[in-house]
Design an enzyme around this catalytic site. Structure first.
Site, PDB file in Angstrom:
ATOM      1  N   HIS A  13      -5.374 -18.136   9.964  1.00  0.00           N
ATOM      2  CA  HIS A  13      -5.782 -16.791   9.527  1.00  0.00           C
ATOM      3  C   HIS A  13      -6.836 -16.955   8.433  1.00  0.00           C
ATOM      4  CE1 HIS A  13      -2.328 -14.858  11.586  1.00  0.00           C
ATOM      5  NE2 HIS A  13      -1.694 -15.967  11.264  1.00  0.00           N
ATOM      6  N   ARG A  66      -8.712 -14.398   7.472  1.00  0.00           N
ATOM      7  CA  ARG A  66      -8.717 -13.105   6.745  1.00  0.00           C
ATOM      8  C   ARG A  66     -10.071 -12.407   6.682  1.00  0.00           C
ATOM      9  NH1 ARG A  66      -3.385 -13.094   7.241  1.00  0.00           N
ATOM     10  NH2 ARG A  66      -2.236 -14.331   5.719  1.00  0.00           N
ATOM     11  N   ASP A 125      -0.985 -11.947  17.211  1.00  0.00           N
ATOM     12  CA  ASP A 125      -0.169 -12.677  16.243  1.00  0.00           C
ATOM     13  C   ASP A 125       0.048 -11.877  14.965  1.00  0.00           C
ATOM     14  OD1 ASP A 125       1.234 -14.883  15.077  1.00  0.00           O
ATOM     15  OD2 ASP A 125      -0.501 -15.086  13.768  1.00  0.00           O
ATOM     16  N   HIS A 152       3.416 -14.061  19.131  1.00  0.00           N
ATOM     17  CA  HIS A 152       4.298 -14.069  17.957  1.00  0.00           C
ATOM     18  C   HIS A 152       5.604 -13.427  18.414  1.00  0.00           C
ATOM     19  CE1 HIS A 152       4.925 -13.524  13.439  1.00  0.00           C
ATOM     20  NE2 HIS A 152       5.972 -12.941  13.986  1.00  0.00           N
ATOM     21  N   HIS A 194       4.393 -20.732  16.549  1.00  0.00           N
ATOM     22  CA  HIS A 194       5.318 -21.115  15.457  1.00  0.00           C
ATOM     23  C   HIS A 194       6.794 -20.987  15.815  1.00  0.00           C
ATOM     24  CE1 HIS A 194       4.844 -16.844  15.022  1.00  0.00           C
ATOM     25  NE2 HIS A 194       3.759 -16.898  14.269  1.00  0.00           N
ATOM     26  N   ASN A 201       6.938 -15.776   8.508  1.00  0.00           N
ATOM     27  CA  ASN A 201       7.491 -15.235   9.749  1.00  0.00           C
ATOM     28  C   ASN A 201       7.061 -16.095  10.935  1.00  0.00           C
ATOM     29  OD1 ASN A 201       8.217 -13.099   8.104  1.00  0.00           O
ATOM     30  ND2 ASN A 201       6.563 -11.769   8.825  1.00  0.00           N
ATOM     31  N   ASP A 236      -0.446 -22.223  11.331  1.00  0.00           N
ATOM     32  CA  ASP A 236      -0.269 -20.817  10.924  1.00  0.00           C
ATOM     33  C   ASP A 236      -0.758 -20.648   9.475  1.00  0.00           C
ATOM     34  OD1 ASP A 236       0.370 -18.132  10.796  1.00  0.00           O
ATOM     35  OD2 ASP A 236       2.536 -18.444  10.708  1.00  0.00           O
TER      36      ASP A 236
HETATM   37 ZN   LIG Z   1       2.580 -15.321  13.768  1.00  0.00          ZN
END
Ligand SMILES: [Zn+2]
Length: 423
Positions: free
Chosen positions: A62, A64, A151, A178, A232, A278, A305
């Site tokens: 990520h 962002r 995700d 996810h 994950h 998570n 992740d």
């Molecule tokens: Zn995720």
């Protein structure tokens, strides 16, 4: 031209493991073999007692960007990746706006040109992550998306997911999922056990929140023939479900994150919000089953992740702070420390899950070293101990700060350019 001298070349695609030299020219591997003349090189890297392998590939990060660039942006994320030995990453779509449209994708396409490594992007499966309406897969693919994922949240509507998988199969792209049903989550980011109670919470995320989604989606994958990645994986039962689905012929991949094969729910008491993610850290038995899954190749991919958040956000009370930890700069060392040193995996097998396997999932012509291949190369010292202290990421939300790890990145070379050197 760059010469890498005397390194131990480990290439999981060809199963090659030998001491040799590598010549890089014009972004490609020009030659592999003993080189005696060391003149005419702009750089000679002495890789004696070091491992030389394909640049690592992380299919789950990520960055962002756009929307949350206080936490990370594409350029800082790429720098963080390079320091961790990664030369290709796949960014998730939970930005602001969500990557469900060409305009946002074009913004990203422009920015990744400036990144020091190969940064790829998935499109979202559904519009605005609402789980109701599919995005235009063809259009997003034409504009550079490499796969699809919502995700961050699960897709509850089986009809939508079935359509998404059928389409993905047709287009030969992966769908990454996810897997958490929020109906079984009281407070996210912590296992539903005594640990959640000790934190003063009513409850946490039940393991079955993940298991029922994984079981369901493995069966839809079997039905559609789509290439599906379970992201994950944190639950032992889910590992069993993936193993079973694979035995039936489903094209299911599973990704394990370094924190899930290194830590357990007990670490939440130690690290608080820095161990909140998570799906959450689970029990020792879950962790051991994940390691078993890595060993028998039920889990073919290691992905971080990488989820940056600011210190202010992570300083909030446990229930109110966002889930996720950064992972790019500790991933290789955690693999070596938790898996190779503990004799669960060989170095070849660890690197296979971080190079050629993720490349296969996304149909990338990367993740291997041979003459003519793109020169994405990592040089690391497998025996060097170091202490995690600081990061090239904009964020520092890691439970591994202060930990002594084994395995240090020395050089990262992306498309023939040295993009990270350990000083
Ligand atoms: Zn995720």
């Amino acid at each position: 031209m760059i010469l890498i001298k005397n390194g131990r070349l480990i290439d999981p695609k060809s199963n090659r493991d030998e001491i040799t030299d590598i010549v890089i020219k014009d972004g490609r591997v020009k030659e592999i073999g003993k080189i005696t003349d060391e003149t005419n090189y702009s750089e000679v890297i002495d890789a004696t007692n070091k491992v030389v392998c394909p640049g690592l590939i992380d299919v789950h990060v990520h960055f962002r960007d756009p929307g949350f660039t206080k936490k990370e942006d594409i350029l800082s994320g790429a720098k963080s990746a390079a320091r961790g030995g990664f030369t290709t990453v796949v960014c998730m779509a939970n930005t602001k706006p969500v990557v469900d449209n060409v305009e946002t994708l074009n913004y990203i396409n422009e920015k990744v040109k400036e990144a020091c490594i190969n940064v790829l992007q998935v499109g979202s499966i559904t519009k605005s992550f609402r789980g109701k309406e599919l995005t235009n897969f063809e259009e997003l693919l034409e504009n550079g998306a490499v796969g699809f994922s919502d995700d961050g949240i699960a897709i509850m509507d089986t009809d939508i997911l079935y359509e998404a998988m059928k389409k993905a199969k047709e287009l030969d792209v992966p769908i990454s999922l996810h897997e958490e049903d929020s109906n079984f989550i009281e407070t996210a980011g912590v296992n539903d056990s005594e640990i959640a109670k000790k934190l003063g919470l009513k409850g946490g995320a039940k393991t079955c929140a993940e298991d029922i989604m994984v079981a369901r989606d493995c069966m839809i994958a079997l039905e559609t023939g789509a290439k599906v990645s379970i992201q994950h994986i944190s639950s032992g039962v889910s590992v069993e479900a993936v193993r079973f689905a694979k035995s039936l012929g489903a094209k299911v991949y599973a990704e394990a994150a370094p924190h899930h094969f290194t830590l357990t729910e007990e670490d939440v008491l130690k690290h608080g919000s820095l161990a909140k993610m998570n799906p959450p850290l689970r029990t020792m038995k879950d962790k051991q089953t994940i390691i078993e899954g890595l060993k028998d190749n039920t889990i073919e991919i290691i992905a971080t992740d990488h989820a940056p958040h600011t210190i202010e956000e992570k300083n909030r009370a446990f229930a109110a702070c966002p889930s996720g930890i950064i992972g790019l700069e500790t991933s290789l060392a955690l693999g070596i420390t938790s898996l190779v040193k503990e004799e669960h995996l060989s170095m070849m097998s660890l690197l296979e899950k971080m190079t050629i396997n993720p490349a296969k999932l996304y149909n990338l012509d990367r993740g291997y070293i041979e003459e003519g291949a793109i020169a994405d190369i990592l040089v690391f010292d497998a025996d060097e101990q170091w202490v995690v202290r600081d990061f090239d990421s904009k964020s520092s939300n890691s439970p591994f700060i202060g930990e002594k790890l084994l395995g240090k990145v020395k050089y990262t070379i992306s498309e023939g350019n040295i993009v990270y050197t350990d000083k």
